[in-house]
Design an enzyme around this catalytic site. Structure first.
Site, mmCIF file in Angstrom:
data_model
loop_
_atom_site.group_PDB
_atom_site.id
_atom_site.type_symbol
_atom_site.label_atom_id
_atom_site.label_comp_id
_atom_site.label_asym_id
_atom_site.label_seq_id
_atom_site.Cartn_x
_atom_site.Cartn_y
_atom_site.Cartn_z
ATOM 1 N N SER A 287 -5.666 -0.028 13.827
ATOM 2 C CA SER A 287 -6.358 1.259 14.002
ATOM 3 C C SER A 287 -7.074 1.269 15.343
ATOM 4 C CB SER A 287 -7.393 1.428 12.890
ATOM 5 O OG SER A 287 -8.237 2.507 13.178
ATOM 6 N N GLY B 243 0.811 -1.228 0.000
ATOM 7 C CA GLY B 243 0.000 0.000 0.000
ATOM 8 C C GLY B 243 0.836 1.265 0.000
ATOM 9 N N ALA B 244 1.909 1.285 -0.794
ATOM 10 C CA ALA B 244 2.786 2.473 -0.808
ATOM 11 C C ALA B 244 2.532 3.376 -2.013
ATOM 12 C CB ALA B 244 4.249 2.050 -0.751
ATOM 13 N N TYR C 88 -14.982 -2.879 9.114
ATOM 14 C CA TYR C 88 -13.634 -2.285 9.113
ATOM 15 C C TYR C 88 -12.988 -2.458 10.492
ATOM 16 C CZ TYR C 88 -9.839 1.109 8.890
ATOM 17 O OH TYR C 88 -8.591 1.709 8.946
ATOM 18 N N GLY D 197 -0.837 7.766 0.516
ATOM 19 C CA GLY D 197 -1.039 7.885 1.959
ATOM 20 C C GLY D 197 0.159 7.551 2.828
ATOM 21 N N ILE D 198 -0.122 6.824 3.902
ATOM 22 C CA ILE D 198 0.870 6.536 4.939
ATOM 23 C C ILE D 198 2.010 5.667 4.382
ATOM 24 C CG2 ILE D 198 1.158 5.372 7.174
ATOM 25 C CD1 ILE D 198 -1.929 6.042 7.583
ATOM 26 N N GLY D 199 1.640 4.675 3.564
ATOM 27 C CA GLY D 199 2.644 3.759 3.015
ATOM 28 C C GLY D 199 3.650 4.477 2.129
#
Ligand SMILES: NC(=O)c1ccc[n+]([C@@H]2O[C@H](COP(=O)([O-])OP(=O)(O)OC[C@H]3O[C@@H](n4cnc5c(N)ncnc54)[C@H](OP(=O)(O)O)[C@@H]3O)[C@@H](O)[C@H]2O)c1
Length: 277
Positions: free
Chosen positions: A141, A12-13, A166, A16-18
Protein backbone atom coordinates in the site's frame (compact mmCIF):
# COMPACT_ATOMS: atom_id res chain seq x y z
CA UNK A 1 -3.97 -15.00 -21.24
CA UNK A 2 -5.44 -18.45 -20.59
CA UNK A 3 -4.56 -19.88 -17.19
CA UNK A 4 -5.83 -23.38 -17.97
CA UNK A 5 -3.88 -25.95 -15.94
CA UNK A 6 -2.24 -23.18 -13.90
CA UNK A 7 -2.54 -23.33 -10.10
CA UNK A 8 -3.23 -20.10 -8.24
CA UNK A 9 -3.55 -19.35 -4.52
CA UNK A 10 -5.27 -16.10 -3.53
CA UNK A 11 -5.53 -15.23 0.15
CA UNK A 12 -8.31 -12.93 1.35
CA UNK A 13 -10.70 -13.70 -1.52
CA UNK A 14 -13.88 -13.76 0.56
CA UNK A 15 -14.33 -10.03 -0.07
CA UNK A 16 -12.93 -6.87 -1.65
CA UNK A 17 -9.95 -6.88 -3.99
CA UNK A 18 -9.14 -10.58 -3.55
CA UNK A 19 -12.64 -11.66 -4.52
CA UNK A 20 -12.53 -9.58 -7.72
CA UNK A 21 -9.09 -10.98 -8.57
CA UNK A 22 -10.36 -14.53 -8.00
CA UNK A 23 -13.33 -13.85 -10.30
CA UNK A 24 -11.06 -12.56 -13.07
CA UNK A 25 -8.65 -15.48 -12.83
CA UNK A 26 -11.54 -17.96 -12.72
CA UNK A 27 -12.64 -16.57 -16.08
CA UNK A 28 -9.23 -17.58 -17.45
CA UNK A 29 -9.90 -21.16 -16.29
CA UNK A 30 -7.20 -21.30 -13.62
CA UNK A 31 -7.33 -23.83 -10.80
CA UNK A 32 -7.89 -21.48 -7.87
CA UNK A 33 -7.27 -22.33 -4.25
CA UNK A 34 -8.80 -19.97 -1.72
CA UNK A 35 -7.39 -20.25 1.81
CA UNK A 36 -10.12 -18.86 4.09
CA UNK A 37 -10.62 -18.59 7.85
CA UNK A 38 -14.40 -18.97 7.49
CA UNK A 39 -15.32 -22.03 5.41
CA UNK A 40 -18.99 -21.06 5.10
CA UNK A 41 -18.05 -17.67 3.63
CA UNK A 42 -15.55 -19.41 1.34
CA UNK A 43 -18.15 -21.84 0.01
CA UNK A 44 -20.48 -18.92 -0.78
CA UNK A 45 -17.74 -17.21 -2.81
CA UNK A 46 -16.94 -20.47 -4.59
CA UNK A 47 -20.60 -20.82 -5.58
CA UNK A 48 -20.73 -17.22 -6.79
CA UNK A 49 -17.61 -17.65 -8.93
CA UNK A 50 -18.89 -20.98 -10.28
CA UNK A 51 -22.23 -19.42 -11.24
CA UNK A 52 -20.51 -16.60 -13.13
CA UNK A 53 -17.87 -18.50 -15.02
CA UNK A 54 -18.69 -22.20 -14.72
CA UNK A 55 -15.14 -22.90 -13.56
CA UNK A 56 -15.22 -26.23 -11.68
CA UNK A 57 -11.67 -25.83 -10.37
CA UNK A 58 -12.23 -23.63 -7.32
CA UNK A 59 -11.05 -25.14 -4.04
CA UNK A 60 -11.82 -23.80 -0.57
CA UNK A 61 -9.32 -24.70 2.15
CA UNK A 62 -9.18 -23.60 5.77
CA UNK A 63 -6.38 -21.23 6.74
CA UNK A 64 -6.41 -18.64 9.49
CA UNK A 65 -3.58 -16.23 8.76
CA UNK A 66 -3.58 -15.20 12.41
CA UNK A 67 -2.24 -18.64 13.38
CA UNK A 68 1.12 -20.16 12.37
CA UNK A 69 -0.26 -23.66 13.02
CA UNK A 70 -3.14 -23.05 10.65
CA UNK A 71 -0.80 -21.70 7.94
CA UNK A 72 1.48 -24.70 8.35
CA UNK A 73 -1.36 -27.20 8.08
CA UNK A 74 -2.78 -25.41 5.02
CA UNK A 75 0.64 -25.54 3.31
CA UNK A 76 1.03 -29.23 4.17
CA UNK A 77 -2.38 -30.07 2.75
CA UNK A 78 -1.77 -27.94 -0.37
CA UNK A 79 1.53 -29.76 -1.07
CA UNK A 80 -0.18 -33.14 -0.75
CA UNK A 81 -3.16 -32.25 -2.91
CA UNK A 82 -1.62 -30.15 -5.69
CA UNK A 83 2.20 -30.44 -5.60
CA UNK A 84 2.81 -27.34 -7.75
CA UNK A 85 1.94 -23.66 -7.76
CA UNK A 86 2.11 -21.13 -10.61
CA UNK A 87 0.85 -17.96 -8.93
CA UNK A 88 0.74 -17.02 -5.25
CA UNK A 89 -1.20 -13.86 -4.45
CA UNK A 90 -0.68 -12.70 -0.87
CA UNK A 91 -3.68 -10.39 -0.79
CA UNK A 92 -5.33 -10.84 2.63
CA UNK A 93 -4.85 -7.92 4.96
CA UNK A 94 -6.31 -6.16 7.95
CA UNK A 95 -6.19 -2.73 9.50
CA UNK A 96 -6.61 -3.11 13.25
CA UNK A 97 -7.11 0.27 14.92
CA UNK A 98 -6.61 -1.10 18.46
CA UNK A 99 -3.64 -3.24 19.52
CA UNK A 100 -4.72 -6.87 19.18
CA UNK A 101 -2.76 -10.10 18.98
CA UNK A 102 -2.76 -13.20 16.76
CA UNK A 103 -3.19 -16.70 18.18
CA UNK A 104 0.61 -16.75 18.55
CA UNK A 105 0.56 -13.57 20.66
CA UNK A 106 1.96 -11.26 17.97
CA UNK A 107 0.58 -7.79 17.22
CA UNK A 108 -2.07 -8.44 14.58
CA UNK A 109 -1.27 -5.97 11.76
CA UNK A 110 2.34 -7.21 11.77
CA UNK A 111 1.30 -10.87 12.17
CA UNK A 112 -1.45 -11.11 9.54
CA UNK A 113 -0.10 -8.57 7.02
CA UNK A 114 3.58 -9.52 7.07
CA UNK A 115 4.48 -12.66 9.05
CA UNK A 116 1.62 -14.73 7.59
CA UNK A 117 2.55 -14.17 3.92
CA UNK A 118 6.24 -14.51 4.86
CA UNK A 119 5.62 -17.96 6.35
CA UNK A 120 3.11 -19.12 3.73
CA UNK A 121 5.39 -18.12 0.85
CA UNK A 122 8.44 -19.79 2.33
CA UNK A 123 6.51 -22.99 2.98
CA UNK A 124 5.38 -23.09 -0.67
CA UNK A 125 8.68 -22.25 -2.39
CA UNK A 126 9.27 -25.86 -3.52
CA UNK A 127 5.86 -25.92 -5.22
CA UNK A 128 6.63 -22.60 -6.96
CA UNK A 129 10.02 -23.95 -8.07
CA UNK A 130 8.27 -27.03 -9.48
CA UNK A 131 6.82 -25.05 -12.44
CA UNK A 132 8.61 -23.34 -15.35
CA UNK A 133 7.73 -19.77 -14.47
CA UNK A 134 6.07 -18.78 -11.22
CA UNK A 135 4.88 -15.46 -9.85
CA UNK A 136 4.48 -14.18 -6.32
CA UNK A 137 2.38 -11.05 -5.86
CA UNK A 138 2.22 -9.21 -2.55
CA UNK A 139 -0.39 -6.54 -1.89
CA UNK A 140 1.26 -3.59 -0.21
CA UNK A 141 0.00 0.00 0.00
CA UNK A 142 1.01 3.63 -0.42
CA UNK A 143 0.47 3.72 3.37
CA UNK A 144 4.03 2.31 3.57
CA UNK A 145 5.37 5.80 2.89
CA UNK A 146 4.59 7.07 6.40
CA UNK A 147 6.97 4.78 8.25
CA UNK A 148 10.44 3.37 8.74
CA UNK A 149 10.58 -0.15 10.12
CA UNK A 150 10.86 0.14 13.92
CA UNK A 151 13.13 -2.77 14.87
CA UNK A 152 13.14 -1.66 18.53
CA UNK A 153 9.39 -2.03 18.79
CA UNK A 154 8.04 -3.95 15.75
CA UNK A 155 4.83 -4.90 17.55
CA UNK A 156 3.95 -1.56 19.08
CA UNK A 157 4.43 -2.92 22.60
CA UNK A 158 5.88 0.33 23.94
CA UNK A 159 3.57 2.59 21.99
CA UNK A 160 0.83 1.54 19.57
CA UNK A 161 -0.38 3.69 16.72
CA UNK A 162 -2.82 2.24 14.22
CA UNK A 163 -1.43 4.23 11.25
CA UNK A 164 2.18 3.41 12.13
CA UNK A 165 1.39 -0.26 12.66
CA UNK A 166 -0.56 -0.72 9.41
CA UNK A 167 1.90 1.41 7.40
CA UNK A 168 4.86 -0.53 8.80
CA UNK A 169 3.24 -3.86 7.87
CA UNK A 170 2.79 -2.61 4.30
CA UNK A 171 6.42 -1.39 4.27
CA UNK A 172 7.37 -4.92 5.37
CA UNK A 173 5.53 -6.28 2.29
CA UNK A 174 7.88 -4.29 0.03
CA UNK A 175 11.06 -5.14 1.97
CA UNK A 176 10.05 -8.82 1.86
CA UNK A 177 9.28 -8.62 -1.89
CA UNK A 178 12.65 -7.10 -2.71
CA UNK A 179 14.68 -9.48 -0.50
CA UNK A 180 12.87 -12.62 -1.70
CA UNK A 181 13.08 -11.57 -5.36
CA UNK A 182 16.88 -11.78 -5.14
CA UNK A 183 16.81 -15.16 -3.39
CA UNK A 184 14.64 -16.82 -6.06
CA UNK A 185 15.81 -14.88 -9.14
CA UNK A 186 17.53 -17.96 -10.60
CA UNK A 187 14.62 -20.29 -9.84
CA UNK A 188 12.29 -18.84 -12.47
CA UNK A 189 10.16 -17.07 -9.87
CA UNK A 190 9.30 -13.36 -10.03
CA UNK A 191 8.23 -11.50 -6.90
CA UNK A 192 6.45 -8.18 -7.17
CA UNK A 193 4.19 -6.04 -5.02
CA UNK A 194 1.62 -3.35 -5.59
CA UNK A 195 -0.65 -0.65 -4.28
CA UNK A 196 -4.24 -1.30 -5.43
CA UNK A 197 -5.53 2.28 -5.02
CA UNK A 198 -7.87 3.46 -2.28
CA UNK A 199 -10.60 0.89 -2.66
CA UNK A 200 -14.10 0.64 -1.19
CA UNK A 201 -13.74 -2.59 0.79
CA UNK A 202 -14.20 -3.86 4.34
CA UNK A 203 -10.61 -2.85 5.17
CA UNK A 204 -11.75 0.46 6.64
CA UNK A 205 -14.57 -1.00 8.77
CA UNK A 206 -12.79 -0.42 12.08
CA UNK A 207 -11.72 3.10 11.21
CA UNK A 208 -13.21 6.18 12.83
CA UNK A 209 -16.29 7.11 10.73
CA UNK A 210 -15.03 10.64 10.04
CA UNK A 211 -11.71 9.38 8.62
CA UNK A 212 -13.57 6.68 6.67
CA UNK A 213 -15.77 9.33 5.09
CA UNK A 214 -12.66 11.35 4.10
CA UNK A 215 -11.14 8.26 2.47
CA UNK A 216 -14.43 7.49 0.72
CA UNK A 217 -13.99 10.56 -1.54
CA UNK A 218 -11.01 8.84 -3.17
CA UNK A 219 -12.32 5.30 -3.24
CA UNK A 220 -12.56 3.20 -6.39
CA UNK A 221 -14.51 -0.04 -6.81
CA UNK A 222 -12.99 -3.41 -5.83
CA UNK A 223 -13.03 -4.35 -9.53
CA UNK A 224 -10.86 -1.35 -10.36
CA UNK A 225 -8.72 -2.06 -7.26
CA UNK A 226 -8.00 -5.58 -8.53
CA UNK A 227 -6.66 -4.43 -11.91
CA UNK A 228 -2.96 -4.29 -11.02
CA UNK A 229 -3.15 -7.65 -9.23
CA UNK A 230 -4.73 -9.22 -12.33
CA UNK A 231 -2.16 -7.53 -14.56
CA UNK A 232 0.75 -8.91 -12.50
CA UNK A 233 -0.83 -12.36 -12.48
CA UNK A 234 -1.52 -12.58 -16.20
CA UNK A 235 0.64 -10.22 -18.23
CA UNK A 236 3.50 -11.79 -20.25
CA UNK A 237 5.44 -8.50 -19.75
CA UNK A 238 6.10 -9.46 -16.13
CA UNK A 239 8.39 -12.34 -17.05
CA UNK A 240 11.55 -10.22 -16.76
CA UNK A 241 10.40 -7.94 -13.96
CA UNK A 242 11.00 -8.81 -10.35
CA UNK A 243 11.42 -7.05 -7.00
CA UNK A 244 9.30 -4.11 -8.16
CA UNK A 245 6.49 -2.03 -6.66
CA UNK A 246 3.58 -1.32 -9.03
CA UNK A 247 0.82 1.28 -8.97
CA UNK A 248 -1.79 1.39 -11.76
CA UNK A 249 0.13 -1.35 -13.63
CA UNK A 250 3.32 0.73 -13.74
CA UNK A 251 6.53 0.42 -11.75
CA UNK A 252 6.76 3.17 -9.14
CA UNK A 253 9.62 4.05 -6.81
CA UNK A 254 8.62 3.18 -3.23
CA UNK A 255 9.86 5.19 -0.23
CA UNK A 256 13.58 5.20 0.58
CA UNK A 257 12.82 3.13 3.71
CA UNK A 258 11.45 0.44 1.36
CA UNK A 259 14.69 0.48 -0.65
CA UNK A 260 16.88 -0.04 2.44
CA UNK A 261 18.65 -3.38 1.83
CA UNK A 262 19.98 -3.58 5.40
CA UNK A 263 16.45 -3.22 6.77
CA UNK A 264 15.20 -5.88 4.31
CA UNK A 265 17.86 -8.33 5.54
CA UNK A 266 17.16 -7.56 9.19
CA UNK A 267 13.42 -7.96 8.66
CA UNK A 268 14.00 -11.31 6.95
CA UNK A 269 16.07 -12.49 9.93
CA UNK A 270 13.57 -11.42 12.59
CA UNK A 271 10.73 -12.91 10.51
CA UNK A 272 12.55 -16.26 10.49
CA UNK A 273 12.84 -16.03 14.29
CA UNK A 274 9.17 -15.12 14.73
CA UNK A 275 7.87 -17.89 12.47
CA UNK A 276 10.42 -20.54 13.48
CA UNK A 277 11.65 -21.05 9.91
N1 LIG B 1 -8.86 -1.17 0.34
C1 LIG B 1 -7.85 -0.35 0.13
O1 LIG B 1 -8.03 0.86 -0.09
C2 LIG B 1 -6.46 -0.87 0.16
C3 LIG B 1 -5.41 0.04 -0.10
C4 LIG B 1 -4.10 -0.41 -0.08
C5 LIG B 1 -3.86 -1.74 0.17
N2 LIG B 1 -4.88 -2.61 0.44
C6 LIG B 1 -4.56 -4.00 0.71
O2 LIG B 1 -5.36 -4.83 -0.12
C7 LIG B 1 -5.49 -6.12 0.48
C8 LIG B 1 -6.93 -6.60 0.38
O3 LIG B 1 -7.73 -5.83 1.25
P1 LIG B 1 -9.21 -5.35 0.90
O4 LIG B 1 -9.14 -3.89 0.79
O5 LIG B 1 -9.79 -6.13 -0.21
O6 LIG B 1 -9.91 -5.66 2.30
P2 LIG B 1 -11.11 -6.63 2.74
O7 LIG B 1 -12.30 -6.47 1.86
O8 LIG B 1 -11.27 -6.36 4.20
O9 LIG B 1 -10.54 -8.09 2.52
C9 LIG B 1 -9.61 -8.65 3.39
C10 LIG B 1 -9.56 -10.15 3.18
O10 LIG B 1 -8.57 -10.69 4.06
C11 LIG B 1 -9.15 -11.78 4.76
N3 LIG B 1 -8.54 -11.98 6.09
C12 LIG B 1 -8.43 -11.09 7.09
N4 LIG B 1 -7.89 -11.68 8.17
C13 LIG B 1 -7.68 -12.98 7.85
C14 LIG B 1 -7.16 -14.10 8.55
N5 LIG B 1 -6.77 -14.02 9.82
N6 LIG B 1 -7.08 -15.29 7.90
C15 LIG B 1 -7.50 -15.41 6.63
N7 LIG B 1 -8.01 -14.38 5.90
C16 LIG B 1 -8.08 -13.18 6.52
C17 LIG B 1 -10.61 -11.41 4.90
O11 LIG B 1 -11.36 -12.57 5.23
P3 LIG B 1 -12.78 -12.49 6.04
O12 LIG B 1 -13.82 -12.36 4.97
O13 LIG B 1 -12.84 -13.78 6.76
O14 LIG B 1 -12.72 -11.29 6.93
C18 LIG B 1 -10.89 -10.85 3.51
O15 LIG B 1 -11.10 -11.89 2.58
C19 LIG B 1 -4.95 -5.98 1.90
O16 LIG B 1 -3.65 -6.51 1.96
C20 LIG B 1 -4.90 -4.46 2.12
O17 LIG B 1 -3.89 -4.09 3.05
C21 LIG B 1 -6.17 -2.19 0.42
Amino acid sequence: MSLANKYVIITGATSGIGKEAAMALARENAHIVLPVRNLEKGEKVKKEIGQHYGNPFIYIMECDLASFDSIRSFAREYKNRFGKLNILINNAGIWETQRKETKDGIEKNFGVNHLAPFLLTNLLLDELKAVDFARIINISSEAHRHSKFDFDDPEGKKKFSSFKSYGQSKLANILFTRYLSNLVRDDGITVNCLHPGVVATNLFDKMNPFLKSVFSFFMVSPRKGAETTIYLATSPEIKGQTGEYFVKRKIKRPSSAALDDEAAKKLWEISCDYTGL
